[in-house]
Design an enzyme around this catalytic site. Structure first.
Site, PDB file in Angstrom:
ATOM      1  N   HIS A  13      -2.762 -14.107  10.767  1.00  0.00           N
ATOM      2  CA  HIS A  13      -2.306 -13.652  11.989  1.00  0.00           C
ATOM      3  C   HIS A  13      -2.680 -12.062  12.154  1.00  0.00           C
ATOM      4  O   HIS A  13      -3.224 -11.359  11.312  1.00  0.00           O
ATOM      5  CB  HIS A  13      -0.813 -13.762  11.953  1.00  0.00           C
ATOM      6  CG  HIS A  13       0.023 -12.897  11.119  1.00  0.00           C
ATOM      7  ND1 HIS A  13      -0.096 -13.212   9.510  1.00  0.00           N
ATOM      8  CD2 HIS A  13       0.784 -11.980  10.996  1.00  0.00           C
ATOM      9  CE1 HIS A  13       0.709 -12.321   9.066  1.00  0.00           C
ATOM     10  NE2 HIS A  13       1.236 -11.495   9.853  1.00  0.00           N
ATOM     11  N   ASP A  30      -1.484  -5.510   8.206  1.00  0.00           N
ATOM     12  CA  ASP A  30      -1.877  -5.772   6.792  1.00  0.00           C
ATOM     13  C   ASP A  30      -2.497  -6.992   6.600  1.00  0.00           C
ATOM     14  O   ASP A  30      -2.829  -7.500   5.290  1.00  0.00           O
ATOM     15  CB  ASP A  30      -0.516  -5.835   6.060  1.00  0.00           C
ATOM     16  CG  ASP A  30       0.450  -6.665   6.670  1.00  0.00           C
ATOM     17  OD1 ASP A  30       0.645  -7.147   7.779  1.00  0.00           O
ATOM     18  OD2 ASP A  30       1.225  -7.455   5.862  1.00  0.00           O
ATOM     19  N   HIS A  39       6.396 -17.223  12.137  1.00  0.00           N
ATOM     20  CA  HIS A  39       6.431 -15.716  11.866  1.00  0.00           C
ATOM     21  C   HIS A  39       6.916 -15.082  13.411  1.00  0.00           C
ATOM     22  O   HIS A  39       6.990 -15.809  14.157  1.00  0.00           O
ATOM     23  CB  HIS A  39       5.196 -15.435  11.554  1.00  0.00           C
ATOM     24  CG  HIS A  39       4.774 -14.064  10.797  1.00  0.00           C
ATOM     25  ND1 HIS A  39       5.766 -13.373   9.988  1.00  0.00           N
ATOM     26  CD2 HIS A  39       4.197 -12.856  10.909  1.00  0.00           C
ATOM     27  CE1 HIS A  39       5.533 -12.209   9.644  1.00  0.00           C
ATOM     28  NE2 HIS A  39       4.615 -11.755  10.206  1.00  0.00           N
TER      29      HIS A  39
END
Ligand SMILES: [Zn+2]
Ligand SMILES: [Zn+2]
Length: 274
Positions: free
Chosen positions: A29, A33, A107
């Protein structure tokens, strides 16, 4: 490579991993990070004169992201980059020896979990058996090893199973990326040799984990247990935790073969006769 967080190229160099190797990158995604290591990695590969093509798979907008870098940070790539934006879950990459499948995870943004699935490998070939059956060494052996039947000069037909063990299952490695636990993941990860699972927050912050689309160690362990995987690695652990030994102890009560990911960790995933 699954995900490409900041500092990937530095870690790869420290680990003495070649940046010229054959490689594909699968991004789960568009959170920093997981994706901000790409520009640095591409640039370092260019400095090292990489020539091999690099495939990058990822969610919608990964192309915009890389184009923006290309237009604003001037450097000419020495190799082709092919970007594959994932439009729908399923098999996104199908190679001779393996495929990579994906499902949508849970998420805060569009996010994918990936499974690297090796194709079955031919069973072991027994030259002694072939000799005993009167099959001359040479092209006929090759044909049998490739799974084809052959006809001998005396008219007898020999099948691969006459001289080979049954095909061996390939390995399956599942990487969840950032996600809350969800039912379909258990099916997706079923029987995996290795499950690498989000474990951002401890049990005391389970509510927050849910709110931010993450998992706790015990949730990861329950998924591992239900999916009957062989080994679980907890990863993406919040920096607030210095000591994860209590976590590990608790998670191992649910799923015994659990470990916590560490920088430069190497794991052997053996080929098992199943
Ligand atoms: Zn995220
Ligand atoms: Zn993350």
């Amino acid at each position: 490579m699954f995900d490409c967080g900041e500092g990937v190229q530095r870690q790869m160099l420290l680990a003495r991993e070649s940046l010229n190797r054959k490689m594909k990158i699968f991004v789960t995604h568009m959170h920093g990070d997981h994706v901000l290591g790409l520009p640095g990695l591409l640039q370092t590969m260019t400095l090292l004169n990489r020539e091999k093509k690099l495939d990058v798979f990822g969610p919608p907008r990964i192309n915009d992201f890389l184009q923006a870098i290309k237009e604003t940070v001037p450097f000419a790539l020495t190799f082709p980059v092919e970007i594959h934006e994932i439009e729908k879950p399923g098999v996104v990459c199908d190679e001779k020896e393996y495929c990579v499948e994906t499902i949508q995870s849970k998420h805060l943004t569009t996010s994918f979990a990936y499974a690297y699935v090796e194709k079955p490998r031919p069973g072991k070939f027994h030259p002694k058996k072939a000799e005993a059956l009167g099959i001359p060494e040479g092209p006929l052996w090759g044909k049998l090893q490739r799974g084809q039947s052959v006809k001998l000069s005396n008219g007898r037909v020999m099948k691969p199973e006459d001289v080979m063990d049954p095909p061996r299952h390939g390995r399956k490695i599942v990487y969840t990326g950032d996600t809350r636990p969800f039912k379909l993941l258990e099916k997706f990860a079923f029987g995996a040799d290795l499950l690498i699972h989000d474990s951002t927050l401890g049990e005391e912050l389970a509510e927050r984990a849910k709110e931010y689309g993450h998992s706790t160690p015990n949730q990861a362990a329950r998924t591992a247990k239900r999916a009957k995987v062989k080994k679980l690695i907890l990863t993406h652990i919040s920096q607030r935790y210095e000591d994860t030994s209590v976590w590990l102890k608790e998670a191992r009560k649910i799923f015994k073969n659990t470990a916590v990911a560490e920088d430069f960790m190497k794991l052997d995933v053996p080929l098992l006769e199943k």
